[in-house]
Design an enzyme around this catalytic site. Structure first.
Site, PDB file in Angstrom:
ATOM      1  N   ASP A   7       0.862  -1.173   0.000  1.00 21.90           N
ATOM      2  CA  ASP A   7       0.000   0.000   0.000  1.00 21.90           C
ATOM      3  C   ASP A   7       0.907   1.234   0.000  1.00 21.90           C
ATOM      4  O   ASP A   7       2.107   1.140   0.291  1.00 21.90           O
ATOM      5  CB  ASP A   7      -0.890  -0.035   1.241  1.00 21.90           C
ATOM      6  N   ASP A   9      -0.225   5.192   0.863  1.00 22.02           N
ATOM      7  CA  ASP A   9      -0.487   6.143   1.944  1.00 22.02           C
ATOM      8  C   ASP A   9      -0.566   5.427   3.289  1.00 22.02           C
ATOM      9  O   ASP A   9      -1.348   4.493   3.464  1.00 22.02           O
ATOM     10  CB  ASP A   9      -1.809   6.880   1.701  1.00 22.02           C
ATOM     11  N   ASP A 169      -1.560  -0.783   5.910  1.00 21.34           N
ATOM     12  CA  ASP A 169      -1.801  -0.189   7.228  1.00 21.34           C
ATOM     13  C   ASP A 169      -3.273  -0.099   7.591  1.00 21.34           C
ATOM     14  O   ASP A 169      -3.596   0.411   8.668  1.00 21.34           O
ATOM     15  CB  ASP A 169      -1.194   1.213   7.283  1.00 21.34           C
TER      16      ASP A 169
END
Length: 226
Positions: A7, A9, A169
């Protein structure tokens, strides 16, 4: 060969301040009540329109959601081109990516809810675009947790789920990994709490990039999922 899909961001890049700033401006521009930065944090990882829809009050028209989505894009573009723009890699990210890119038994990839026009300038600015064999964005597949971005990356590189890890995240990342039958690993420095990542199927949660690198090395050494 192994495939590591990151991922963007909250996993590689510290972007929360710019995301919340743009979302506040988008809601103000369209007259929608802004539910707060914590609510925005929970939506990060989804594609933009899905995130806006998740933050808008129930019953808001599609036209108003579309308007807020466009307002976000305009604000994000202005932020990205402002003299004080700052969206750095998290400490340790570049060193780990360089080390992994130097191996001959791994592909690196990105799967992000950003549009390609948002991702590519940042990859260039951070000088990391060349490290990734494939990038998948909101333009390439449905929003997370749909597995499309992962399935596309695996197909492009001829990889199987058993040899693929998704590192992210948010719970949206963990759900996407489960939907694609790949191993999900969470990171503790991003937008969602480690307990939530574990509850959504994360095999483990890395506390920093050294820990994450060790987990990846274990995956390589055992030749199977960590």
């Amino acid at each position: 060969m192994k495939l590591l899909v990151f991922d963007f961001d909250g996993t590689l890049v510290d972007s929360l301040h710019n995301i919340t700033r743009a979302m506040r401006a988008a809601f103000a521009a369209t007259g929608l009540p802004y539910p707060g930065d914590d609510a925005t944090r929970r939506q990060i990882g989804l594609s933009l329109r899905e995130a806006v829809a998740g933050l808008a009050p129930e019953g808001v028209s599609d036209a108003l959601i579309d308007a807020a989505t466009e307002a976000y894009k305009e604000t994000a573009f202005a932020i990205r081109n402002s003299p004080d723009f700052h969206e750095p890699l998290f400490p340790g990210a570049r060193q780990m990516l360089d080390a992994l890119h130097g191996r001959d038994d791994v592909f690196l990839s990105i799967a992000t809810g950003k549009a390609r026009r948002g991702l590519e300038p940042l990859l260039e600015r951070l000088d990391i675009g060349h490290l990734f064999a494939v990038t998948q964005t909101a333009d390439d597949a449905p929003s997370k947790p749909h597995p499309g971005m992962l399935l596309n990356a695996m197909e492009r590189l001829g990889m199987e789920a058993a040899n693929t890890i998704l590192i992210g995240d948010t719970v949206h990342d963990m759900r996407m990994a489960k939907n694609a039958a790949v191993t999900p690993i969470g990171v503790a420095w991003g937008h969602h709490e480690p307990d939530h990542l574990l509850a959504e199927g994360a095999r483990d949660v890395a506390g920093d990039f050294n820990h994450l690198h060790d987990m990846i090395e274990s995956f390589f050494q055992r030749g199977r999922r960590p």
